[in-house]
Design an enzyme around this catalytic site. Structure first.
Site, PDB file in Angstrom:
ATOM      1  NE  ARG A   5      -4.105  -2.057   1.748  1.00  0.00           N
ATOM      2  CZ  ARG A   5      -5.111  -2.445   2.515  1.00  0.00           C
ATOM      3  NH1 ARG A   5      -5.180  -2.036   3.774  1.00  0.00           N
ATOM      4  NH2 ARG A   5      -6.047  -3.238   2.057  1.00  0.00           N
ATOM      5  CG  HIS A  49      -3.407  -1.480  -7.747  1.00  0.00           C
ATOM      6  ND1 HIS A  49      -2.302  -1.850  -8.479  1.00  0.00           N
ATOM      7  CD2 HIS A  49      -3.217  -0.182  -7.420  1.00  0.00           C
ATOM      8  CE1 HIS A  49      -1.490  -0.832  -8.579  1.00  0.00           C
ATOM      9  NE2 HIS A  49      -2.009   0.181  -7.957  1.00  0.00           N
ATOM     10  CD  GLU A  50      -1.504  -4.281  -3.897  1.00  0.00           C
ATOM     11  OE1 GLU A  50      -1.944  -4.972  -2.970  1.00  0.00           O
ATOM     12  OE2 GLU A  50      -0.894  -4.758  -4.857  1.00  0.00           O
ATOM     13  N   GLY A  51      -6.461  -2.602  -2.311  1.00  0.00           N
ATOM     14  CA  GLY A  51      -7.485  -2.022  -1.430  1.00  0.00           C
ATOM     15  C   GLY A  51      -8.002  -0.730  -2.027  1.00  0.00           C
ATOM     16  CD  GLN A  81      -6.197   1.558   1.436  1.00  0.00           C
ATOM     17  OE1 GLN A  81      -5.611   1.762   2.498  1.00  0.00           O
ATOM     18  NE2 GLN A  81      -6.035   0.434   0.748  1.00  0.00           N
TER      19      GLN A  81
END
Lengths: 619, 619
Positions: free
Chosen positions: A315, A466-468, A473
């Site tokens: 992240r 991406h990545e959450g 978040q």
């Protein structure tokens, strides 16, 4: 031309974050500004020679699958080779692992050159993140066989979380891992399982860049009844190599049953393959059994915890990716604004009644002479250099968490927990906006593929996903980070910001901003309380994204105030153009950006359910 | 599924704008709701059959030039043919011209189906805009030969303003127009000139869709000394047909010297060719002279005034284009959110301390059940339906300006002058943001080219650039529109908004919004005064874009309040889902959007020179 990524990094690393002081610590004792600079020099050169010239190439020559292999342009192979040869894959690792024990903040700074030059040609962050997760949670042999061969560049790594039917909802993954034979527990590489399932959105999921690919895969081990445990608690983590290896890290010649089911065709970030992978569908039967062979990492049921180590690193890296794309657009549009002649600014002192006076007999001026162009440049600078500062600050927290005194280390880890959703989300949103401004400065040319800015904008759009996603978040921030441990993280952040405010008040020219930041901090604190006043997550989290936007702006205002203190400490009269620029960017943030938090926080404070309560049929 | 473009148009046209009442006017006396509906039906059908299925085709099969001809996919030819056959090219024109004397507001509504289905497959707005400019400024024969053959679909039109070295700065164009022989003034098609120069960004500048292309070209007639007059005062307007024609509108068989120099390769909007055209470079020598043959329209030196007729129409059309792209993304993401199952919302009443409770044993729910998805849907609805309402309102002003009683007509034209920069800029900015939210709702899928939303976002990015950039719209608004005639336009807008406020106050549930809007209006008025308090354009216009953003949000808040009044008048209990949806969208705008104007206006009020005064070297 006073601005360059290098000059900005130099200021942030050495003047602001005092990276040299890390060398007093045992782990970094062999280092000095000279060794740091050498790393920066090397990365800057490789990025210039092997990445930047090919950014458009990897956009237009998308990965292709010929049924057997994934074909990438030659430049991608060359860039990967140069990167691996540089030792950057293991820069922060121990000497024993072949690393250079570089502080993470310096590694992070050095990697920004690659992001700026071509974000999608490389996908090395996944390889180092993968290897780091194995270092933390794997057995010594797993570390030696898998992590070490990722750090030395022989193999690449992936993270396989999502599935087509689950997306962000990891509790719904259905990939199964079943014990592989009676002796499954005694395999030296770790308890051996057979995996079956489909994984979606796997970056670098297949390619020929490296001899092998180490997949880290989340899957569920069925209970005695053969059923999968619902929820995230049933998830375990596995190493699933594309090609099987022995305990010496040599390929055994056996292809594991991991099959490429498809390449995703994306809006941007096209240099990196993104794949749908089928595990254990029988395309490459292996060792007479059904399923892809995988080795358990850590304990059963703790897969998500193990993976989160990698996720958090990823992240922050995504935040840096968004930042470097923003900076790339800023530099491109700054260059364009300085060289492109067009029009004349309105004259200083004519009356409003007449048409704004412009003397057409005068030659045209560079775009940068126009006030609105300056506004769009300064907004970009404020967004992107601020985001760079925040991301380097977070990287510095990683170093502190690893090498600081116990209390300082603990504080650093806690602060990093709170800041991670901001470090990821804020650049994803505002450096994307910066890229849009870079297009705008180019006018029609910015809308063509003859200039690089449209690609930066397309590439950057991925980072909110991406990545959450942004929403995830935000839920992490307001639903977990600011309330965990009785709000300890938020309180620590408030104390840290308070220290900056106190320092800023010593500079008369910063006093007003210090007051403004103190107020913002109080507003965020009150909104946090108000959001949770009823203890009802539905109400509290209904406006988590506006909360995160306000929180992020407050964090960025703090970063800029802290940077401004450093600027004045070094150059009180702003005699250097770069000092004036940094102070201008800070001023921009306080005058143009921070005032927006009121609008964002209002709905949070009021637990506004305008959206959440609207009937589905009403849309 | 309560929402569709048709149902929204029906409400806005008939309930809100009372379009049927226009039929009381002589010009529209033959019309009725039935004839309006028939037009909407036809356009909806053609858009569905000939446009929507090919939106991705025209994105992937970009225009190509084989050295002789521009090649477009067959679907573009078919769509153009269907559109021309429908009569929509001349829908608003007189019966005498083959038109149907349709109110412009109905034409505009009907055209929105095409924008929603595929914005770039058609470029008809330039043809009608071109023909309209000739109708207003051309001679009777020019109207008959050129305009009539554009309205009937035989020929297409362009507008040729920009040049490579001038961009938005029209005073710097250098295309020359010199008298063509001693008899130049007596050509029946208009005073005949020879043009030489290069024109950039010419949409539909070359193609084989029609028998001929009518270019409207800005050029300068040199003075007796052979020099071009600096500034916009030296600019004249010319009709330059691609192929020469006789006074009967028949092709003479002579190709004019207009050469395609290159196709621009764009980020989006790829169905429409965009070209660099060379006029009179000698590639197609014609009638033994040098230069492309063109016929003067209007008087020498008044070219820009003539062209602005076309520009204003184009600007409103661009606002509508941005709006329809926004709506297309909204509908796509709404459909996705209703069908895609993923995750579970947080539960209602657990404590903040624990992880937000989600029962993973329950089945996954449609995305639309998540609060943050609803927020992103409602934001889109609020932006895009609000923008649609504003653009239809402006179209209604066009009708009023043409057919209203003298005072009403004059007011309508003045109000339209003030609103045009908002109608163009606001959707360009916020419906683009809507498209980004549509991507976000799709998650990773939205970032792939398997779903339409990424294309909408790319297509929409053009709208802040063409037909006058955002910066130019803002300078027009704050530098000209709100100060012209002693501020008469702004005062008229304030009175109009005031009437809505008064009406809203009769509904208790709208009183708070009415107060909020009244305050916003006052804030905008004060900021306008403060911006010009020193009479210095440099100071006043330094923050013209933030001013335009605040002004735009105030206008949209007014539109939503006015719409809300109509909703309540029709369905006081909001018993219809669509009523609740419109009220929700209005509420979203008041709760989440309007509060941002404070941040934008602050820098305007203070004549903040943070950006404008920063030294160029400091960036």
């Amino acid at each position: 031309m006073t601005t360059s990524l290098r000059s900005t990094l130099d200021f942030l690393l050495y003047d602001w974050l005092q990276a040299e002081s890390l060398n007093a610590r045992e782990r970094f004792a062999d280092h000095s500004r000279e060794t740091f600079d050498a790393v920066l020099d090397t990365c800057e050169r490789i990025a210039r020679e092997k990445y930047a010239p090919f950014n458009r190439t990897v956009d237009t020559q998308e990965p292709q699958f010929d049924g057997e292999r994934v074909i990438l342009p030659q430049c991608t192979h060359d860039a990967r080779q140069a990167f691996a040869d540089s030792g950057m894959l293991s820069a922060a690792q121990d000497y024993a692992l072949g690393g250079m024990q570089l502080p993470y903040v310096v590694e992070s700074a050095a990697n920004s050159f690659f992001g700026c030059a071509s974000i999608s040609i490389g996908s090395n962050l996944l390889t180092t993140g993968n290897a780091n997760a194995i270092l933390v949670h794997g057995t010594p042999l797993q570390q030696q066989v898998f992590a070490a061969n990722e750090f030395n560049g022989r193999w690449a790594g992936t993270m396989c979380l999502s599935e087509p039917q689950a997306g962000s909802s990891l509790s719904d993954i259905t990939t199964r891992a079943e014990a592989d034979g009676a002796d499954f527990e005694v395999d030296p590489l770790g308890p051996r399982y057979r995996l079956r399932g489909n994984k979606m959105w796997i970056s670098s999921g297949d390619h020929e860049l490296t001899e092998n690919i180490v997949h880290l895969v989340l899957a569920k081990i069925p209970g005695p009844d053969g059923k999968l445990v619902p929820g995230v608690k049933g998830i375990s983590l596995f190493i699933v190599p594309k090609k099987l290896v022995d305990t010496d890290g040599q390929l055994t010649g056996e292809r594991n049953d991991v099959a490429l089911a498809g390449l995703n065709h994306k809006l941007g970030w096209r240099g990196t393959t993104n794949t749908l992978l089928n595990f254990g569908e029988g395309r490459y039967p292996v060792r007479g059994g059904a399923g892809a062979i995988g080795y358990l990492v850590g304990r059963p049921g703790e897969g998500l915890k193990c993976m989160f180590h990698m996720m958090n690193e990823a992240r922050i890296a995504i935040g840096m990716a968004a930042t470097t794309l923003g900076l790339a657009g800023y530099y491109a549009s700054l260059d364009y604004a300085r060289t492109r002649l067009q029009g004349r600014p309105v004259q200083g002192s004519t009356s409003a009644a007449g048409s704004a006076g412009k003397d057409a007999s005068q030659p045209q001026v560079p775009l940068i002479r126009h006030a609105d162009i300056k506004r769009m440049l300064l907004a970009q600078k404020s967004y992107c250099e601020g985001a760079l500062a925040l991301n380097l600050y977070c990287a510095r927290l990683v170093d502190e968490g690893r090498t600081g005194e116990p209390q300082a280390a603990q504080d650093a880890r806690l602060l990093l927990e709170v800041l991670t959703p901001i470090a990821k989300s804020w650049p994803s949103e505002f450096c994307l906006e910066a890229n849009s401004l870079a297009i705008q400065i180019h006018g029609g040319y910015g809308y063509t593929r003859d200039f690089p800015v449209e690609q930066y904008w397309r590439d950057n759009r991925l980072n909110m996903i991406h990545e959450g996603t942004h929403g995830i978040q935000a839920a992490d921030l307001l639903g977990r980070k600011v309330v965990m441990q009785g709000g300890a993280g938020l309180q620590l952040l408030a104390r840290t910001i308070g220290a900056t405010i106190a320092q800023a008040r010593k500079h008369p020219e910063l006093a007003a901003w210090a007051d403004q930041l103190a107020q913002a901090l109080q507003d965020v604190g009150e909104a946090t309380q108000a959001a949770w006043a009823t203890g009802n997550p539905t109400e509290a989290l209904a406006n988590a994204v506006p909360y995160m936007q306000a929180f992020g702006h407050t964090v960025l205002a703090w970063v800029w105030l802290d940077v401004a203190c450093s600027v004045l400490a070094r150059d009180a009269t702003l005699s250097i153009a770069a000092s004036a620029g940094r102070m201008g960017a800070a001023r921009y943030f306080y005058h143009y950006e921070l005032p927006h938090i009121g609008a964002w926080l209002q709905v949070v404070r009021q637990r506004d359910l305008t959206c959440a309560a609207l009937d589905e049929d009403a849309f």
